[in-house]
Design a protein around this motif. Sequence first.
Motif, PDB file in Angstrom:
ATOM      1  N   GLY A  61      -4.951  -0.255  -1.114  1.00 44.88           N
ATOM      2  CA  GLY A  61      -4.903   1.010  -0.379  1.00 44.88           C
ATOM      3  C   GLY A  61      -3.571   1.299   0.295  1.00 44.88           C
ATOM      4  O   GLY A  61      -3.357   2.378   0.809  1.00 44.88           O
ATOM      5  N   ARG A  62      -2.662   0.311   0.278  1.00 45.95           N
ATOM      6  CA  ARG A  62      -1.350   0.521   0.910  1.00 45.95           C
ATOM      7  C   ARG A  62      -0.337   1.057  -0.097  1.00 45.95           C
ATOM      8  O   ARG A  62      -0.581   1.033  -1.306  1.00 45.95           O
ATOM      9  CB  ARG A  62      -0.856  -0.771   1.544  1.00 45.95           C
ATOM     10  CG  ARG A  62      -1.721  -1.226   2.706  1.00 45.95           C
ATOM     11  CD  ARG A  62      -1.106  -2.469   3.339  1.00 45.95           C
ATOM     12  NE  ARG A  62      -2.002  -3.079   4.327  1.00 45.95           N
ATOM     13  CZ  ARG A  62      -1.985  -2.767   5.622  1.00 45.95           C
ATOM     14  NH1 ARG A  62      -1.128  -1.880   6.106  1.00 45.95           N
ATOM     15  NH2 ARG A  62      -2.812  -3.377   6.443  1.00 45.95           N
ATOM     16  N   GLU A  63       0.807   1.505   0.417  1.00 45.96           N
ATOM     17  CA  GLU A  63       1.810   2.135  -0.444  1.00 45.96           C
ATOM     18  C   GLU A  63       3.178   1.494  -0.250  1.00 45.96           C
ATOM     19  O   GLU A  63       3.413   0.819   0.749  1.00 45.96           O
ATOM     20  CB  GLU A  63       1.928   3.624  -0.089  1.00 45.96           C
ATOM     21  CG  GLU A  63       0.632   4.383  -0.235  1.00 45.96           C
ATOM     22  CD  GLU A  63       0.812   5.857   0.121  1.00 45.96           C
ATOM     23  OE1 GLU A  63       1.663   6.507  -0.502  1.00 45.96           O
ATOM     24  OE2 GLU A  63       0.111   6.328   1.026  1.00 45.96           O
ATOM     25  N   LYS A  74      -1.009   4.552  -4.176  1.00 41.50           N
ATOM     26  CA  LYS A  74      -1.632   3.447  -3.441  1.00 41.50           C
ATOM     27  C   LYS A  74      -1.899   2.240  -4.352  1.00 41.50           C
ATOM     28  O   LYS A  74      -2.084   2.385  -5.562  1.00 41.50           O
ATOM     29  CB  LYS A  74      -2.966   3.909  -2.851  1.00 41.50           C
ATOM     30  CG  LYS A  74      -2.837   4.928  -1.727  1.00 41.50           C
ATOM     31  CD  LYS A  74      -4.199   5.128  -1.077  1.00 41.50           C
ATOM     32  CE  LYS A  74      -4.237   6.336  -0.159  1.00 41.50           C
ATOM     33  NZ  LYS A  74      -3.199   6.340   0.883  1.00 41.50           N
ATOM     34  N   THR A 117      -4.092  -0.315  -6.016  1.00 42.56           N
ATOM     35  CA  THR A 117      -5.495  -0.468  -6.423  1.00 42.56           C
ATOM     36  C   THR A 117      -5.525  -1.544  -7.510  1.00 42.56           C
ATOM     37  O   THR A 117      -4.472  -2.036  -7.935  1.00 42.56           O
ATOM     38  CB  THR A 117      -6.057   0.827  -7.056  1.00 42.56           C
ATOM     39  OG1 THR A 117      -5.257   1.122  -8.221  1.00 42.56           O
ATOM     40  CG2 THR A 117      -5.993   1.999  -6.093  1.00 42.56           C
TER      41      THR A 117
END
Length: 152
Positions: free
Chosen positions: A51-53, A2, A4
């Motif tokens: 928080g996204r991938e 993710k 960060t």
Amino acid sequence: MKITDNTVASIHYIVLNEDREDIDASDENEPLRILIGHHQLIPGLEQALIGREAGEKFEVEVEPAQAYGEYNPALCQEVSLDLFEGQDIQPGMQFRATTDHGEQSVIVTEVNDDVAVVDGNHPLSGMTLIFKVDIVDVRFATDSEIDHGHVH
Ligand code: ZN
């Protein structure tokens, strides 16, 4: 993994205005690489990435305060053409200038007989922006990238 703080995100993006007209986009062949958590992006977009991938696509609408700021009329000034020492000043020209608000980039918006109106606002200030984002890659930043505050 993710996104960060202290990761490097590679993204493709398109920026639209509220009327959904294209304003800007990443280079088709070269995603934008950002060191997250080091103020390299407008706050609204950086927040939306956290928080996204890799592989995620999303759209986010960002208010001016979280983008390039509200438009500030006080950053518009009239400047005597005498100060330009005979240069041919036209609307649309951009300069680095020392203003009441320090050194900043200004654009000439108007030229009258003996004054130019220059505007020190960011061209996208006051605008709600819509970002269409495609996350291509996420990796940890290296120590030296974190040290320097930018992507190598
Ligand atoms: Zn460096």
